[in-house]
Design an enzyme around this catalytic site. Sequence first.
Site, PDB file in Angstrom:
ATOM      1  N   LYS A 186       0.852  -1.033   0.108  1.00 18.91           N
ATOM      2  CA  LYS A 186       0.018   0.000  -0.030  1.00 18.91           C
ATOM      3  C   LYS A 186       0.860   1.291   0.051  1.00 18.91           C
ATOM      4  CE  LYS A 186      -3.428   2.859   0.082  1.00 18.91           C
ATOM      5  NZ  LYS A 186      -3.508   3.842   1.227  1.00 18.91           N
ATOM      6  N   HIS A 189       2.084   1.794  -3.438  1.00 17.34           N
ATOM      7  CA  HIS A 189       1.016   2.224  -4.211  1.00 17.34           C
ATOM      8  C   HIS A 189       0.878   3.578  -4.177  1.00 17.34           C
ATOM      9  CE1 HIS A 189      -3.195   3.892  -3.969  1.00 17.34           C
ATOM     10  NE2 HIS A 189      -3.344   2.703  -4.924  1.00 17.34           N
ATOM     11  N   ASN A 190       0.956   4.341  -2.833  1.00 19.99           N
ATOM     12  CA  ASN A 190       0.854   5.613  -2.720  1.00 19.99           C
ATOM     13  C   ASN A 190       1.944   6.362  -3.382  1.00 19.99           C
ATOM     14  OD1 ASN A 190      -1.325   4.910  -0.830  1.00 19.99           O
ATOM     15  ND2 ASN A 190      -0.983   6.093   0.709  1.00 19.99           N
TER      16      ASN A 190
END
Length: 482
Positions: A186, A189-190
């Site tokens: 995650k 992803h950011n």
Amino acid sequence: MAELSRIGLAGLAVMGQNLALNIAEKGFPISVYNRSPEKVDETVERAKLEGNLPVKGFHDAKEFVHSIQKPRVIILLIKAGPPVDKSIETLAAHMEEGDCIVDGGNEWYENTERRQEEAKKRGLLYLGMGVSGGEEGARNGPSLMPGGSYEAYKYIEDIILKVAAQVDSGPCVTYIGKGGSGNFVKMVHNGIEYGDMQLIAEAYDVLKSVGKLTNQELQEAFSSWNKGELCSFLIEITADIFGVQDDKGDGCLVDKVLDKTGMKGTGKWTVQQAAELSVAAPTIASSLDSRFLSGLKEERMEASKVFKSVDLGDGNVEVAKQTLIDDVRKALYASKICSYAQGMNLIRAKSAEKGWDLKLGELARIWKGGCIIRAVFLDRIKKAYDRNPHLASLLMDPEFAQEMIERQSAWRRVVTLAINAGISTPGMSASLAYFDSYRRDRLPANLVQAQRDYFGAHTYERIDMPGWFHTEWFKIAKQTKI
Ligand code: NBP
């Protein structure tokens, strides 16, 4: 005795409230709890208004925990860091062996790994689950990245398969891997999201400052891009933004927004991890630097006065609009491929270090819907890794390589045009430099290595024979100096 809920959720700010309603809407009765009781009442009220959804609110932690069927699962959507530790303390006191905690926050992966160990000592299972998609995603279908206890994942699989965004290739969720892998994925992803946003902002800047496009023309350009290879959530919302009028004055709202970008930390962690693992991620790093520089608003205003007298062009270049729009589209797409290649390489390096065995193609698949970086393009990334799971870089996939070749002239034109006009394109330039470094069989690193050996006796390798060598550069140079 009242019927028990299938699952519980604690932390009812934007994300928690919407995810709880989403879970309830998919037919799973849910108990909810929040430190401040008003948000509990607000959530229950919303559940009633949004279709009498099966949501039960609790103001007391013990009653909340005991309202969930065993083995209990509690999702946390709480500000990352110490508040999560505090909440676990409060809730775990009432939980029993075999129960499970799922942290859905943007947590630093090492905190998740520490909490997994602590949970194990209490007999609890633990998942760190990245949730992407903001408010809208949480309510209607996010991309979910659960990592940690596989047993816990299997126990909530039926719920998250339904709650996640649904795309042609299935629900946007998969078991990511062990430990803190869900949070790590995650986080990257950011970081990729930071890169995408920066590249889009640069495309906007070149079109507006050099091409002199109006907001309406920008909206048309981005809308047409959204019908092709760049089709994505971020391009779509960018087109929308250019159409929003200022409700407090004349003109478009975007022109009144202060040019200072905020951040919460995941982009910084991504760049720190890239450095830690010796993975080049210049596009993502440049997006972070751009946010830092944007924060120096007052300083930049002073600097703009100092350098006003210097003729930097500042966008006074004659260009044909449609040609520029096409070139910028190609530059944006090629830059984006480089940025994703960097993010994927970072994930692969971490996976190798930690033994997570992450499947890059599967990650691209679960980002196809629900999340902020959702894009048609991700399907192509998935296919590239399906063709070759051991792909050294996305740039080496034959289809992406061909696309880079086809776009590089336009890309170079855009970057050159921007440089000559005094408009910074750090993301596009960093991507281009990344591509140019990656594709060259010989870099000037030979000279850097020679310098290192000259002043530090760090030795060097040769291209024509094996082994490590050291040369007395100074002595030889002095003897032969003219
Ligand atoms: P926030 O990150 O703003 O956190 C607010 C929640 O944390 C509230 O429920 C608040 O309770 C609770 N909290 C705090 Br602050 N300190 C606490 C403490 N000491 N003890 C117990 N609870 C405490 O909420 P969010 O924006 O909904 O995000 C939740 C998580 O999801 C975060 O990790 C965030 O990074 C992540 N995330 C957010 C988004 C997004 O678009 N916002 C997207 C993806 C992921 P209170 O009501 O009593 O103050």
